[in-house]
Design a protein around this motif. Structure first.
Motif, PDB file in Angstrom:
ATOM      1  N   MET A  27       0.939  -1.338  -0.052  1.00  0.00           N
ATOM      2  CA  MET A  27      -0.017  -0.122   0.027  1.00  0.00           C
ATOM      3  C   MET A  27       0.859   1.570   0.024  1.00  0.00           C
ATOM      4  O   MET A  27       1.706   1.313   0.629  1.00  0.00           O
ATOM      5  CB  MET A  27      -0.919   0.008   1.141  1.00  0.00           C
ATOM      6  CG  MET A  27      -1.982   0.903   1.152  1.00  0.00           C
ATOM      7  SD  MET A  27      -3.177   0.589   2.461  1.00  0.00           S
ATOM      8  CE  MET A  27      -3.295   2.022   3.318  1.00  0.00           C
ATOM      9  N   ALA A  28       0.660   2.086  -0.953  1.00  0.00           N
ATOM     10  CA  ALA A  28       1.352   3.314  -0.854  1.00  0.00           C
ATOM     11  C   ALA A  28       1.282   4.416   0.072  1.00  0.00           C
ATOM     12  O   ALA A  28       0.005   4.583   0.611  1.00  0.00           O
ATOM     13  CB  ALA A  28       1.060   3.997  -2.324  1.00  0.00           C
ATOM     14  N   MET A  29       2.087   5.170   0.582  1.00  0.00           N
ATOM     15  CA  MET A  29       2.002   5.942   1.794  1.00  0.00           C
ATOM     16  C   MET A  29       1.261   7.321   1.058  1.00  0.00           C
ATOM     17  O   MET A  29       1.809   7.697  -0.001  1.00  0.00           O
ATOM     18  CB  MET A  29       3.299   6.320   2.107  1.00  0.00           C
ATOM     19  CG  MET A  29       3.238   7.357   3.313  1.00  0.00           C
ATOM     20  SD  MET A  29       2.728   6.483   4.883  1.00  0.00           S
ATOM     21  CE  MET A  29       3.759   7.181   5.850  1.00  0.00           C
ATOM     22  N   MET A  30       0.388   7.795   2.003  1.00  0.00           N
ATOM     23  CA  MET A  30      -0.448   8.957   1.408  1.00  0.00           C
ATOM     24  C   MET A  30       0.617  10.240   1.630  1.00  0.00           C
ATOM     25  O   MET A  30       1.220  10.169   2.625  1.00  0.00           O
ATOM     26  CB  MET A  30      -1.640   9.083   2.051  1.00  0.00           C
ATOM     27  CG  MET A  30      -2.834   8.123   1.690  1.00  0.00           C
ATOM     28  SD  MET A  30      -4.204   8.909   2.280  1.00  0.00           S
ATOM     29  CE  MET A  30      -5.248   7.216   2.173  1.00  0.00           C
ATOM     30  N   LEU A  31       0.332  11.151   0.986  1.00  0.00           N
ATOM     31  CA  LEU A  31       0.890  12.523   1.003  1.00  0.00           C
ATOM     32  C   LEU A  31      -0.024  13.168   2.063  1.00  0.00           C
ATOM     33  O   LEU A  31      -1.067  12.988   2.047  1.00  0.00           O
ATOM     34  CB  LEU A  31       0.977  13.179  -0.151  1.00  0.00           C
ATOM     35  CG  LEU A  31       2.244  12.695  -1.429  1.00  0.00           C
ATOM     36  CD1 LEU A  31       1.947  13.462  -2.661  1.00  0.00           C
ATOM     37  CD2 LEU A  31       3.344  12.726  -0.837  1.00  0.00           C
ATOM     38  N   ASP A  32       0.722  14.103   2.713  1.00  0.00           N
ATOM     39  CA  ASP A  32      -0.185  14.830   3.796  1.00  0.00           C
ATOM     40  C   ASP A  32      -1.184  15.387   3.283  1.00  0.00           C
ATOM     41  O   ASP A  32      -2.327  15.342   4.049  1.00  0.00           O
ATOM     42  CB  ASP A  32       1.160  15.929   4.148  1.00  0.00           C
ATOM     43  CG  ASP A  32       0.398  16.983   5.131  1.00  0.00           C
ATOM     44  OD1 ASP A  32      -0.390  16.318   6.164  1.00  0.00           O
ATOM     45  OD2 ASP A  32       0.737  18.157   5.405  1.00  0.00           O
ATOM     46  N   ASP A  33      -1.243  16.022   2.147  1.00  0.00           N
ATOM     47  CA  ASP A  33      -2.554  16.765   1.555  1.00  0.00           C
ATOM     48  C   ASP A  33      -3.597  15.670   1.054  1.00  0.00           C
ATOM     49  O   ASP A  33      -4.739  15.953   0.906  1.00  0.00           O
ATOM     50  CB  ASP A  33      -2.213  17.618   0.532  1.00  0.00           C
ATOM     51  CG  ASP A  33      -1.398  17.286  -0.674  1.00  0.00           C
ATOM     52  OD1 ASP A  33      -0.974  15.973  -0.678  1.00  0.00           O
ATOM     53  OD2 ASP A  33      -1.116  18.224  -1.572  1.00  0.00           O
ATOM     54  N   GLU A  34      -3.238  14.246   1.025  1.00  0.00           N
ATOM     55  CA  GLU A  34      -4.143  13.491   0.450  1.00  0.00           C
ATOM     56  C   GLU A  34      -4.889  12.730   1.751  1.00  0.00           C
ATOM     57  O   GLU A  34      -5.887  12.454   1.447  1.00  0.00           O
ATOM     58  CB  GLU A  34      -3.307  12.208  -0.326  1.00  0.00           C
ATOM     59  CG  GLU A  34      -2.841  12.767  -1.525  1.00  0.00           C
ATOM     60  CD  GLU A  34      -2.116  11.614  -2.185  1.00  0.00           C
ATOM     61  OE1 GLU A  34      -1.914  10.314  -1.836  1.00  0.00           O
ATOM     62  OE2 GLU A  34      -1.640  11.866  -3.296  1.00  0.00           O
ATOM     63  N   ALA A  35      -4.341  12.754   2.797  1.00  0.00           N
ATOM     64  CA  ALA A  35      -5.088  12.256   4.055  1.00  0.00           C
ATOM     65  C   ALA A  35      -5.976  13.247   4.746  1.00  0.00           C
ATOM     66  O   ALA A  35      -5.755  14.125   4.752  1.00  0.00           O
ATOM     67  CB  ALA A  35      -3.976  11.757   5.020  1.00  0.00           C
ATOM     68  N   SER A  36      -7.118  12.541   4.844  1.00  0.00           N
ATOM     69  CA  SER A  36      -8.154  13.440   5.626  1.00  0.00           C
ATOM     70  C   SER A  36      -8.017  13.628   7.181  1.00  0.00           C
ATOM     71  O   SER A  36      -6.872  12.858   7.487  1.00  0.00           O
ATOM     72  CB  SER A  36      -9.603  12.632   5.303  1.00  0.00           C
ATOM     73  OG  SER A  36      -9.588  11.768   5.979  1.00  0.00           O
ATOM     74  N   ASP A  37      -8.542  14.497   7.635  1.00  0.00           N
ATOM     75  CA  ASP A  37      -8.400  14.696   9.090  1.00  0.00           C
ATOM     76  C   ASP A  37      -8.620  13.476   9.890  1.00  0.00           C
ATOM     77  O   ASP A  37      -7.931  13.052  10.608  1.00  0.00           O
ATOM     78  CB  ASP A  37      -9.234  15.935   9.828  1.00  0.00           C
ATOM     79  CG  ASP A  37      -8.605  17.303   9.480  1.00  0.00           C
ATOM     80  OD1 ASP A  37      -7.428  17.452   8.767  1.00  0.00           O
ATOM     81  OD2 ASP A  37      -9.311  18.254   9.471  1.00  0.00           O
ATOM     82  N   SER A  38      -9.942  12.793   9.427  1.00  0.00           N
ATOM     83  CA  SER A  38     -10.538  11.855  10.059  1.00  0.00           C
ATOM     84  C   SER A  38      -9.236  10.561   9.965  1.00  0.00           C
ATOM     85  O   SER A  38      -9.284   9.851  10.960  1.00  0.00           O
ATOM     86  CB  SER A  38     -11.680  11.307   9.596  1.00  0.00           C
ATOM     87  OG  SER A  38     -11.605  11.127   8.344  1.00  0.00           O
ATOM     88  N   GLU A  39      -8.932  10.432   8.630  1.00  0.00           N
ATOM     89  CA  GLU A  39      -7.630   9.341   8.628  1.00  0.00           C
ATOM     90  C   GLU A  39      -6.360   9.616   9.454  1.00  0.00           C
ATOM     91  O   GLU A  39      -5.780   8.808  10.336  1.00  0.00           O
ATOM     92  CB  GLU A  39      -7.328   9.417   7.261  1.00  0.00           C
ATOM     93  CG  GLU A  39      -8.254   8.650   6.108  1.00  0.00           C
ATOM     94  CD  GLU A  39      -7.966   8.850   4.742  1.00  0.00           C
ATOM     95  OE1 GLU A  39      -8.286   8.072   3.900  1.00  0.00           O
ATOM     96  OE2 GLU A  39      -7.265   9.954   4.464  1.00  0.00           O
ATOM     97  N   LEU A  40      -6.034  10.876   9.536  1.00  0.00           N
ATOM     98  CA  LEU A  40      -4.778  11.000  10.463  1.00  0.00           C
ATOM     99  C   LEU A  40      -5.449  11.155  11.872  1.00  0.00           C
ATOM    100  O   LEU A  40      -4.508  10.848  12.586  1.00  0.00           O
ATOM    101  CB  LEU A  40      -4.529  12.511  10.030  1.00  0.00           C
ATOM    102  CG  LEU A  40      -3.769  13.015   8.727  1.00  0.00           C
ATOM    103  CD1 LEU A  40      -3.459  14.505   8.548  1.00  0.00           C
ATOM    104  CD2 LEU A  40      -2.497  12.129   8.795  1.00  0.00           C
TER     105      LEU A  40
END
Length: 186
Positions: A1-14
């Protein structure tokens, strides 16, 4: 699974990742919202040093409280409440320290606490006047005019009715008009 970039991850995911102990996700979440926290703290206090202290305190509090966040409302609503609580705590602490100084007979000059009449920029003068309002009026003005929330969203953040927010805004406008006139701004 590829690592998401900061702007791709939603607040809820983070938030979910941070709740599971992911320090990187927590850091990205804090980085994403730090400016918001600082801006709210600055508008509340009017002093850069106090805003920085509040923002740092909120980051520490957030680290302890993130596991308890349940997502019932917007994350920024929860974060806003945390920021106001930290700002109030700092104000109470400052008031206690000032009272101690006065009790010992000192006349402390609090640097940076300018009166409305001393402000050069009309916008700064207005925000200085807002800081003189009672807490609930100040909060309502900060949310509606400072953060651009509508009355319903401000009501949710303040945990009061929309009509009460409208009343606080109305009363704040009346007080601000008087404050600004006495300062020669209007």
């Amino acid at each position: 699974m590829a690592m998401m970039l900061d702007d791709e991850a939603s607040d809820s995911e983070l938030i979910g990742q941070a709740q599971e102990g992911d320090r990187d996700a927590f850091g990205r979440l804090v980085g994403r919202h730090y400016d918001f926290v600082y801006r709210v703290a600055y508008r509340w206090s009017g002093r850069k040093a106090d805003a920085e202290d509040v923002a740092q305190d909120v980051c520490v509090r957030l680290g302890r409280a993130i596991r308890d966040y349940r997502g019932g409302g917007a994350f920024t609503t929860w974060l806003y409440a945390m920021t106001l609580n930290a700002a109030r705590d700092l104000a109470r602490k400052s008031a206690r320290e000032s009272a101690k100084v006065e009790a010992y007979g000192g006349h402390a000059l609090i640097v940076g606490q300018a009166q409305v009449a001393e402000e050069d920029d009309p916008v700064d003068a207005l925000w200085a006047a807002v800081r003189l309002l009672p807490d609930k009026q100040r909060e309502a003005v900060l949310l509606v005019y400072g953060e651009g929330l509508n009355h319903a969203a401000a009501a949710e953040t303040m945990a009061i009715s929309e009509a009460t927010v409208s009343w606080h805004i109305h009363e704040a406008k009346k007080r601000l008009k008087i404050l600004m006139r006495s300062a020669g701004e209007v």
